[in-house]
Design a protein around this motif. Sequence first.
Motif, PDB file in Angstrom:
ATOM      1  N   PRO A 165       0.788  -1.232   0.000  1.00 19.50           N
ATOM      2  CA  PRO A 165       0.000   0.000   0.000  1.00 19.50           C
ATOM      3  C   PRO A 165       0.827   1.293   0.000  1.00 19.50           C
ATOM      4  O   PRO A 165       0.245   2.388   0.048  1.00 19.50           O
ATOM      5  CB  PRO A 165      -0.817  -0.114   1.282  1.00 19.50           C
ATOM      6  N   SER A 166       2.145   1.190  -0.050  1.00 21.14           N
ATOM      7  CA  SER A 166       2.968   2.395  -0.055  1.00 21.14           C
ATOM      8  C   SER A 166       2.724   3.201  -1.325  1.00 21.14           C
ATOM      9  O   SER A 166       2.143   2.705  -2.302  1.00 21.14           O
ATOM     10  CB  SER A 166       4.453   2.038   0.069  1.00 21.14           C
ATOM     11  N   THR A 167       3.141   4.460  -1.327  1.00 18.26           N
ATOM     12  CA  THR A 167       2.887   5.373  -2.435  1.00 18.26           C
ATOM     13  C   THR A 167       3.415   4.808  -3.738  1.00 18.26           C
ATOM     14  O   THR A 167       4.607   4.481  -3.859  1.00 18.26           O
ATOM     15  CB  THR A 167       3.539   6.739  -2.158  1.00 18.26           C
ATOM     16  N   GLY A 168       2.515   4.695  -4.736  1.00 20.60           N
ATOM     17  CA  GLY A 168       2.888   4.119  -6.026  1.00 20.60           C
ATOM     18  C   GLY A 168       3.287   5.173  -7.043  1.00 20.60           C
ATOM     19  O   GLY A 168       3.471   6.357  -6.726  1.00 20.60           O
ATOM     20  N   ASP A 169       3.387   4.737  -8.314  1.00 19.51           N
ATOM     21  CA  ASP A 169       3.865   5.619  -9.389  1.00 19.51           C
ATOM     22  C   ASP A 169       2.750   6.432 -10.039  1.00 19.51           C
ATOM     23  O   ASP A 169       3.031   7.389 -10.762  1.00 19.51           O
ATOM     24  CB  ASP A 169       4.562   4.785 -10.473  1.00 19.51           C
ATOM     25  N   ASP A 185      -5.768   1.788  -9.494  1.00 25.36           N
ATOM     26  CA  ASP A 185      -4.959   0.625  -9.120  1.00 25.36           C
ATOM     27  C   ASP A 185      -3.484   0.841  -9.448  1.00 25.36           C
ATOM     28  O   ASP A 185      -3.087   1.860 -10.015  1.00 25.36           O
ATOM     29  CB  ASP A 185      -5.510  -0.655  -9.759  1.00 25.36           C
ATOM     30  N   HIS A 186      -2.666  -0.148  -9.069  1.00 25.02           N
ATOM     31  CA  HIS A 186      -1.209  -0.002  -9.185  1.00 25.02           C
ATOM     32  C   HIS A 186      -0.730   0.006 -10.637  1.00 25.02           C
ATOM     33  O   HIS A 186       0.415   0.349 -10.898  1.00 25.02           O
ATOM     34  CB  HIS A 186      -0.509  -1.123  -8.424  1.00 25.02           C
ATOM     35  N   THR A 187      -1.630  -0.347 -11.605  1.00 20.15           N
ATOM     36  CA  THR A 187      -1.255  -0.309 -13.026  1.00 20.15           C
ATOM     37  C   THR A 187      -1.586   1.032 -13.681  1.00 20.15           C
ATOM     38  O   THR A 187      -1.329   1.224 -14.866  1.00 20.15           O
ATOM     39  CB  THR A 187      -1.961  -1.431 -13.800  1.00 20.15           C
ATOM     40  N   GLY A 188      -2.221   1.949 -12.918  1.00 13.54           N
ATOM     41  CA  GLY A 188      -2.591   3.243 -13.477  1.00 13.54           C
ATOM     42  C   GLY A 188      -3.974   3.272 -14.079  1.00 13.54           C
ATOM     43  O   GLY A 188      -4.316   4.228 -14.778  1.00 13.54           O
ATOM     44  N   THR A 189      -4.811   2.268 -13.815  1.00 17.16           N
ATOM     45  CA  THR A 189      -6.166   2.208 -14.351  1.00 17.16           C
ATOM     46  C   THR A 189      -7.162   2.732 -13.336  1.00 17.16           C
ATOM     47  O   THR A 189      -7.190   2.278 -12.184  1.00 17.16           O
ATOM     48  CB  THR A 189      -6.541   0.764 -14.736  1.00 17.16           C
ATOM     49  N   MET A 190      -7.976   3.700 -13.773  1.00 20.85           N
ATOM     50  CA  MET A 190      -9.035   4.257 -12.931  1.00 20.85           C
ATOM     51  C   MET A 190     -10.284   3.415 -13.157  1.00 20.85           C
ATOM     52  O   MET A 190     -10.773   3.293 -14.291  1.00 20.85           O
ATOM     53  CB  MET A 190      -9.285   5.707 -13.337  1.00 20.85           C
ATOM     54  N   LEU A 244      -8.546  22.496 -15.384  1.00 22.84           N
ATOM     55  CA  LEU A 244      -9.743  22.118 -16.132  1.00 22.84           C
ATOM     56  C   LEU A 244      -9.799  20.630 -16.468  1.00 22.84           C
ATOM     57  O   LEU A 244     -10.825  20.182 -16.970  1.00 22.84           O
ATOM     58  CB  LEU A 244      -9.825  22.919 -17.448  1.00 22.84           C
ATOM     59  N   GLN A 245      -8.737  19.894 -16.208  1.00 26.29           N
ATOM     60  CA  GLN A 245      -8.677  18.512 -16.689  1.00 26.29           C
ATOM     61  C   GLN A 245      -8.451  17.533 -15.544  1.00 26.29           C
ATOM     62  O   GLN A 245      -7.576  17.749 -14.698  1.00 26.29           O
ATOM     63  CB  GLN A 245      -7.535  18.344 -17.696  1.00 26.29           C
ATOM     64  N   LEU A 246      -9.255  16.452 -15.529  1.00 35.04           N
ATOM     65  CA  LEU A 246      -9.020  15.333 -14.624  1.00 35.04           C
ATOM     66  C   LEU A 246      -8.064  14.376 -15.320  1.00 35.04           C
ATOM     67  O   LEU A 246      -8.359  13.876 -16.405  1.00 35.04           O
ATOM     68  CB  LEU A 246     -10.334  14.636 -14.276  1.00 35.04           C
ATOM     69  N   MET A 247      -6.920  14.113 -14.665  1.00 33.19           N
ATOM     70  CA  MET A 247      -5.865  13.369 -15.333  1.00 33.19           C
ATOM     71  C   MET A 247      -5.248  12.323 -14.420  1.00 33.19           C
ATOM     72  O   MET A 247      -5.277  12.444 -13.185  1.00 33.19           O
ATOM     73  CB  MET A 247      -4.758  14.322 -15.823  1.00 33.19           C
ATOM     74  N   ILE A 248      -4.701  11.304 -15.066  1.00 31.78           N
ATOM     75  CA  ILE A 248      -3.857  10.330 -14.379  1.00 31.78           C
ATOM     76  C   ILE A 248      -2.422  10.605 -14.813  1.00 31.78           C
ATOM     77  O   ILE A 248      -2.151  10.772 -16.001  1.00 31.78           O
ATOM     78  CB  ILE A 248      -4.248   8.882 -14.734  1.00 31.78           C
ATOM     79  N   TRP A 249      -1.518  10.663 -13.855  1.00 32.53           N
ATOM     80  CA  TRP A 249      -0.104  10.852 -14.152  1.00 32.53           C
ATOM     81  C   TRP A 249       0.679   9.591 -13.827  1.00 32.53           C
ATOM     82  O   TRP A 249       0.351   8.851 -12.900  1.00 32.53           O
ATOM     83  CB  TRP A 249       0.487  11.989 -13.317  1.00 32.53           C
ATOM     84  N   HIS A 250       1.706   9.347 -14.613  1.00 29.19           N
ATOM     85  CA  HIS A 250       2.694   8.330 -14.296  1.00 29.19           C
ATOM     86  C   HIS A 250       3.962   9.089 -13.908  1.00 29.19           C
ATOM     87  O   HIS A 250       4.695   9.564 -14.765  1.00 29.19           O
ATOM     88  CB  HIS A 250       2.956   7.417 -15.487  1.00 29.19           C
ATOM     89  N   GLY A 251       4.168   9.227 -12.613  1.00 27.40           N
ATOM     90  CA  GLY A 251       5.214  10.128 -12.152  1.00 27.40           C
ATOM     91  C   GLY A 251       4.798  11.558 -12.478  1.00 27.40           C
ATOM     92  O   GLY A 251       3.727  12.019 -12.111  1.00 27.40           O
ATOM     93  N   ASP A 305       4.640  12.585 -15.702  1.00 22.63           N
ATOM     94  CA  ASP A 305       4.173  12.576 -17.092  1.00 22.63           C
ATOM     95  C   ASP A 305       2.689  12.252 -17.174  1.00 22.63           C
ATOM     96  O   ASP A 305       2.195  11.381 -16.433  1.00 22.63           O
ATOM     97  CB  ASP A 305       4.955  11.538 -17.906  1.00 22.63           C
ATOM     98  N   PRO A 306       1.948  12.920 -18.083  1.00 25.48           N
ATOM     99  CA  PRO A 306       0.528  12.570 -18.257  1.00 25.48           C
ATOM    100  C   PRO A 306       0.392  11.143 -18.775  1.00 25.48           C
ATOM    101  O   PRO A 306       1.082  10.737 -19.703  1.00 25.48           O
ATOM    102  CB  PRO A 306       0.036  13.599 -19.274  1.00 25.48           C
ATOM    103  N   TYR A 307      -0.509  10.393 -18.166  1.00 17.77           N
ATOM    104  CA  TYR A 307      -0.725   8.991 -18.543  1.00 17.77           C
ATOM    105  C   TYR A 307      -2.080   8.795 -19.216  1.00 17.77           C
ATOM    106  O   TYR A 307      -2.211   8.076 -20.194  1.00 17.77           O
ATOM    107  CB  TYR A 307      -0.624   8.114 -17.302  1.00 17.77           C
ATOM    108  N   CYS A 308      -3.104   9.460 -18.699  1.00 16.18           N
ATOM    109  CA  CYS A 308      -4.442   9.355 -19.280  1.00 16.18           C
ATOM    110  C   CYS A 308      -5.268  10.548 -18.817  1.00 16.18           C
ATOM    111  O   CYS A 308      -5.301  10.862 -17.626  1.00 16.18           O
ATOM    112  CB  CYS A 308      -5.108   8.048 -18.845  1.00 16.18           C
ATOM    113  N   ARG A 309      -5.910  11.220 -19.774  1.00 13.94           N
ATOM    114  CA  ARG A 309      -6.847  12.299 -19.423  1.00 13.94           C
ATOM    115  C   ARG A 309      -8.239  11.689 -19.301  1.00 13.94           C
ATOM    116  O   ARG A 309      -8.768  11.138 -20.263  1.00 13.94           O
ATOM    117  CB  ARG A 309      -6.826  13.389 -20.486  1.00 13.94           C
TER     118      ARG A 309
END
Length: 603
Positions: A188-192, A267-272, A203-210, A212-216
């Motif tokens: 459960p520690s802080t992920g990427d 989740d830990h793979t970056g999927t909302m 204005l944008q809801l986003m997922i970041w990988h570090g 870098d933008p990963y998914c808007r």
Amino acid sequence: MGTTCLTIFMLLLLLMICVCKSDDQLTSGRSLTPGDLLISKGGVFALGFFSPSPAGSSTSLYVAIWFHGIPEHNRTVVWVANRDSPATTSSSPTLAISNNSDLVLSDSQGHTLWRTQNAIAAAVHDNGTALAVLLDTGNLVLQLPNGTVIWQSFDHPTDTILPGMRFLMIHRARPAGRLVSWRGPADPSTGDFSFGLDPVSNLQLMIWHGADPYCRISVWNGVSVSGGMYTSSPSSMVYQTIVNTGDDFYLVYTVSDSSPYFRIMLDHTGTMKLLSWDTNSSAWTVISERPTGGYGLYGSCGPNGYCDFTGAAPACQCLEGFEPVAVGMNSSKGCRRMEPLRCSKGSHFVALPGMRVPDKFVLLRNRSFEQCAAECSSNCSCTAYAYANLSSSGAMADQSRCLVWNGELVDTWKNINYGEKLYLRLASPPAKTKTNIVKIVVPVVACLLLPTCIALVCLCKFKGKWQKREIQKKLMLRYLSTSNELGDKNEEFPFVSFDDIVATTDNFSDCNMLGRGGFGKVYKKNAIMQGMLKGGKEVAVKRLSQGSGQGIDEFRNEVVLLVKLQHRNLVRLLGCCIHEEEKLLIYEYLPNKSLDAFLFGTH
């Protein structure tokens, strides 16, 4: 004795009642240790120590909240307090309320592993000691006896949003909160990966990988309140609401009555994921997720391409007026313009409905639609614009949202559930429309002109030849018209053109000469004369010599005489010709030599 027993029984009953009432609360006189639980009043959630790894494989302990109504083997943790500072089983950790009314996690050595750090601790002493309560919403609340909340777990989420949680993303124009994924399925520690509002545009809801933008996930259209709806069954609804009060910008999910458990987690793979608990299968069902496979990843369709979610399966497409850079659209190379933009050549805009607008926009404030369109039209480097009218947004000073883009358009979507019009700049239809017509018309005209010209040349040549023959014929008629002895025969008498006679005799070749006399030379030929005279017989051409001394009178007399004297023992006159100084007679050819050969024996 009986009175004493009754007193003891009443004290035990009261103690049991107090204990039962305190199952969802943590007070200053009670601490929480491994094995203890706080359970919400309705039994929906529990708080306690847990180890994410299988029993015996790890000594790390975390204070967490999970669904209490879900079987232990499917334990679903929704919040972790000390995610980056785990305790150990040997350190005898405790969770308690401090004298400053903070909720503190410490070990037997006195090390503080985690604490709440409430913002109004100075006022606590005047109001009594705080207590912690676990609510049926999954929110752990630290509050004063008068009900004033001084801290709550909903303001400090980890990787999960629960129904009813106000996920605060902006507070007074400053970033407030993000979801942060676990490091792994059992860590459960802080992920990427993280999720929240884009701090650049707000204005944008986003997922970041570090960094870098990963998914808007979505682009806020700017209204005070906007919403969406998801369903897991006809009787279960999930409502998503985005609220902007001016000072706060937050996201809220609510569910319909009698709905099963819901949660939104990164989740830990970056999927909302939006998940619903299925009691029949005792498992979580995915209602919606982003990104979907390889589609929906930031810029997955390349510059000037868009991810089309309107079909049975997501697919990359090119924006209107663009074509793929490479064969196929499953690469990140994107699309290029079919017709390059040139400011001097002019341009126009096409409206593309249902689009999730691209990234890297510039927000222009206080613009009407006409001003927004003019702003982009007047700037040669502006490639697109989008506009939202926020007239119903009473909490906002700016009643508009004008977005403009310069250069390539990155990370665009098309979706049937939401979207807006994107006004895309394209090169004006070039004069190539006329060029194409010219390209078609010129070959057609050329093809028609060539046979026409040939026909005209042939016609002119034939006409010239025909006119020449007519002139010669008129000349012959004039010469012979002085004699009435021909009667009407001169109208039917064949007049032969000089050119035909020249061609017939090979230009009066000596090879075709039959003989000569006082009148002139006589030639024989039949090949070319056939068809000019009836029957196609061999003929003899008599050419009046210029030095013979005979003139037009003698020539006319001979013609008249031979026409009038039709006898089987006399040679027949078939035609005649007068051309300038030339005078010619055409006779039928008699192969038995001339009369003088029989009279004088010259054979």
